[in-house]
Design a protein around this motif. Structure first.
Motif, PDB file in Angstrom:
ATOM      1  N   ILE A 354      53.645  -6.022   1.006  1.00  0.00           N
ATOM      2  CA  ILE A 354      54.964  -6.549   1.350  1.00  0.00           C
ATOM      3  C   ILE A 354      56.067  -5.533   1.036  1.00  0.00           C
ATOM      4  N   GLN A 355      55.802  -4.613   0.090  1.00  0.00           N
ATOM      5  CA  GLN A 355      56.791  -3.594  -0.274  1.00  0.00           C
ATOM      6  C   GLN A 355      56.456  -2.228   0.333  1.00  0.00           C
ATOM      7  N   ASN A 356      55.587  -2.254   1.348  1.00  0.00           N
ATOM      8  CA  ASN A 356      55.165  -1.031   2.019  1.00  0.00           C
ATOM      9  C   ASN A 356      55.990  -0.840   3.294  1.00  0.00           C
ATOM     10  N   TYR A 357      56.798   0.224   3.332  1.00  0.00           N
ATOM     11  CA  TYR A 357      57.639   0.489   4.502  1.00  0.00           C
ATOM     12  C   TYR A 357      56.807   0.742   5.761  1.00  0.00           C
ATOM     13  N   TYR A 358      55.555   1.170   5.580  1.00  0.00           N
ATOM     14  CA  TYR A 358      54.701   1.482   6.719  1.00  0.00           C
ATOM     15  C   TYR A 358      53.818   0.296   7.128  1.00  0.00           C
ATOM     16  N   ASP A 380      64.173 -13.873   4.328  1.00  0.00           N
ATOM     17  CA  ASP A 380      64.352 -13.803   2.875  1.00  0.00           C
ATOM     18  C   ASP A 380      64.048 -12.386   2.372  1.00  0.00           C
ATOM     19  N   PRO A 381      64.945 -11.776   1.612  1.00  0.00           N
ATOM     20  CA  PRO A 381      64.728 -10.393   1.164  1.00  0.00           C
ATOM     21  C   PRO A 381      63.751 -10.282  -0.004  1.00  0.00           C
ATOM     22  N   MET A 391      60.304  -7.483  -3.386  1.00  0.00           N
ATOM     23  CA  MET A 391      61.208  -7.137  -2.302  1.00  0.00           C
ATOM     24  C   MET A 391      60.418  -6.995  -1.001  1.00  0.00           C
ATOM     25  N   VAL A 392      61.022  -7.434   0.091  1.00  0.00           N
ATOM     26  CA  VAL A 392      60.361  -7.353   1.394  1.00  0.00           C
ATOM     27  C   VAL A 392      60.816  -6.069   2.093  1.00  0.00           C
TER      28      VAL A 392
END
Length: 461
Positions: A354-358, A380-381, A391-392
Motif C-alpha cells: 500500500i506504501q509502494n509507489y510502483y 482515504d490517504p 499511508m496510501v
C-alpha cells in the motif's frame, strides 16, 4: 398470499424474502447482512421462527444471498434448499470459507500477542455440512413441483455460474399467480457467463436494483482497459498490479480475459499469480459444469484449450507459496481475494504494497460502504492494516467492466420484458436508496406500479 421483505431492503446485502401461502412458507435466499460493522451479532437472530419455514429457494451462491443458511439450520429449519447444481457446489465452498473467516475473527491477537475472544462464530463446519445435505438441485428451465399448488422454475440470469431468477407458480383458491425473484441480474457478453434469459410473464416481480441510476462504461472494452492498465503498471514501469477479486465468479472471468490477451500476443509475457485457495476450488467447479459457460468460452476451450490455464499463470496454494509471491521482485499481476478487502490473502499483499509507489491496485467490483475497499476508492490517504496506520502511496484505480451486475439500462429492460398491463407490481430490493429511487422513477415513467419495501414490510399479493 403474503410477501415480507426481511433482507436487502433499501440496502444491498442480506437478501431474504419470506413468501407465505395459506398453508406453506417459503424463504427465498438467506444472505448475510454486511451493512453493519457488527454483522456477526446482527445476523444471529431471525425475525421469524426458522422452524416454520417449509422450503428455502436459493437464487445463487454469493454470500449475501446464501451466507446465513447454516444459521437457519442451526436454529431449527428442517426443510430442503432448492438451487441449481453449480449453486450447490459454489455455496458449499463459500459457506465453509465463512466459517474460517468467523474463526479468524474470534482468534485475533493484539499487537502484544495476547489472545482475546472475538465475536462468536455464527456457525461451524458441522452446520455447513448439515445445510449442504439439504440441497436439492434442479436444472435451468425445468419446472419442479413443490406440491400440488406450487411449482418453481429456475431461469438463467448470468451474474455467476448457476445464478438464477426464481419463478414461482402458485395456485390458491383456484387462482394461479406467478411471482418472480430476479436474484442478481448479470450483463450481456460477460466473460465465461451466459447472457440473462428473458423471464416469463409474471403477476409480481421482485427485482434487484444494485446499479439503478448508473450505466456501465461503454467508451472502452474490457480487453483494452486491461491492456492499458497492465502496460502502465507492469511494462512501462517495473511495478506490480494487484487486483482484488471475489474468488468465485470474478476471478474466473478475469483469468479468461487475461488468457485471451496473452494468447493473442497483445502484451509481452507478465507473471500472473492467483493467490486464493477458494478461487482454485471454484475454478474446478467451473470446469465441472463447463456445459453452462457461454459459447465464447466453449469455443476457446475447443480451439486453444483450458480457459483457466496458460503460460505464466500460477495458482498459489499454501501460505509458503503466498509468501514467495510477496518476495517476488519482478513486475507481476496478483489476483487475490476478498474483493472488498475485508479479509483473505489480499490483506497481506496490501500490507506490503500500500506504501509502494510502483504498485497499482485495480478494483473490478462493487465495494459495500464501510469496507476497506470502499475507503480506498473514496480516497482515504491513510488506512489501517494489522493495527497499523499506513499511508496510501499506491495508485488506486477501478473499472466497472467486470462488474457482474446489469446496469440501469439492463434492469429497466428486464422489467420491460413484462406486459405493463398484466404485471401488477414491481418490488425493488438489493440497492442503495439513490439506486432504488432512480430505477423506480424510470419504471414509473414506463407505466409500471413500483414499490420500494422497507425491511419487515409485508405485502399482499
Amino acid at each position: 398470499m403474503k410477501l415480507t421483505i426481511w433482507g436487502a431492503a433499501q440496502q444491498v446485502t442480506g437478501s431474504m424474502h419470506l413468501l407465505q401461502t395459506e398453508n406453506y412458507t417459503i424463504l427465498i435466499d438467506c444472505g448475510l447482512d454486511y451493512e453493519k460493522g457488527t454483522y456477526q451479532e446482527e445476523n444471529q437472530y431471525f425475525p421469524f421462527n426458522p422452524a416454520i419455514i417449509d422450503l428455502v429457494i436459493l437464487t445463487h451462491a454469493h454470500i449475501d444471498h446464501s451466507g446465513n443458511l447454516p444459521t437457519l439450520v442451526r436454529m431449527g429449519f428442517e426443510g430442503q434448499v432448492l438451487c441449481t447444481p453449480p449453486t450447490a457446489d459454489l455455496a458449499e465452498l463459500l459457506l465453509l470459507d465463512s466459517v474460517n473467516i468467523f474463526l479468524s475473527k474470534q482468534n485475533k491477537k493484539t499487537r502484544r500477542g495476547k489472545g482475546y475472544s472475538g465475536p462468536q462464530p455464527l456457525y461451524l463446519q458441522k452446520h455447513v455440512m448439515e445445510t449442504v445435505d439439504r440441497f436439492v438441485t434442479i436444472g435451468f428451465n425445468k419446472p419442479f413441483k413443490v406440491n400440488g399448488n406450487i411449482e418453481v422454475t429456475f431461469i438463467p440470469v448470468g451474474h455467476l455460474l448457476g445464478a438464477a431468477a426464481v419463478i414461482l407458480t402458485i395456485t390458491e383458491h383456484e387462482v394461479t399467480k406467478k411471482i418472480g425473484f430476479t436474484g442478481d441480474i448479470g450483463r450481456k457478453n460477460y466473460p465465461v457467463l451466459i447472457d440473462p434469459q428473458i423471464l416469463p410473464q409474471l403477476d409480481y416481480l421482485v427485482s434487484e436494483s444494485t446499479y439503478g441510476g448508473r450505466l456501465h462504461t461503454t467508451d472502452t472494452s474490457l480487453q483494452d482497459k486491461l491492456i492499458q492498465t497492465i502496460e502502465e503498471a507492469c511494462i512501462k514501469s517495473p511495478g506490480r498490479l494487484i487486483i482484488p477479486a471475489f474468488s468465485i465468479g470474478r476471478t474466473q472471468s478475469l483469468v479468461f480475459a487475461l488468457n485471451q490477451i496473452f494468447s493473442k500476443g497483445l502484451l509481452p509475457p507478465v507473471q500472473i499469480f492467483v493467490d486464493s485457495p477458494l478461487a482454485n476450488y471454484a475454478t474446478e467447479v467451473y470446469r465441472k459444469h463447463h456445459q453452462l459457460v457461454n459459447d465464447e468460452a466453449k469455443h476457446f476451450y475447443q480451439t486453444k484449450g483450458d480457459e483457466f490455464e496458460f503460460e505464466n499463470l500460477i495458482y498459489v496454494h499454501d501460505r509458503k507459496e503466498s509468501q514467495s509471491v510477496m518476495n517476488y521482485l519482478e513486475p507481476c499481476i496478483i489476483i487475490s481475494s476478498a474483493g472488498m478487502l475485508e479479509g483473505g490473502r489480499i490483506q497481506d499483499h496490501l500490507y506490503h504494497n500500500i506504501q509502494n509507489y510502483y504498485c497499482t491496485i485495480l478494483f473490478i467490483g462493487y465495494c459495500a460502504k464501510g469496507t476497506l475497499g470502499d475507503r480506498l476508492l473514496r480516497g482515504d490517504p491513510i488506512v489501517r492494516l494489522r493495527n497499523r496506520d499506513l499511508m496510501v502511496y499506491a495508485s488506486i484505480k477501478k473499472t466497472d467492466l467486470l462488474s457482474g451486475h446489469g446496469d440501469h439500462k439492463d434492469l429497466v429492460e428486464t422489467v420491460k420484458q413484462q406486459n405493463v398491463n398484466t404485471l401488477k407490481k414491481v418490488f425493488l430490493v438489493h440497492g442503495e436508496t439513490k439506486s432504488l429511487d432512480a430505477l423506480a422513477n424510470s419504471l414509473k415513467e414506463e407505466g409500471y406500479q413500483v414499490v420500494i419495501p422497507k425491511k419487515g414490510e409485508t405485502l399482499e399479493l
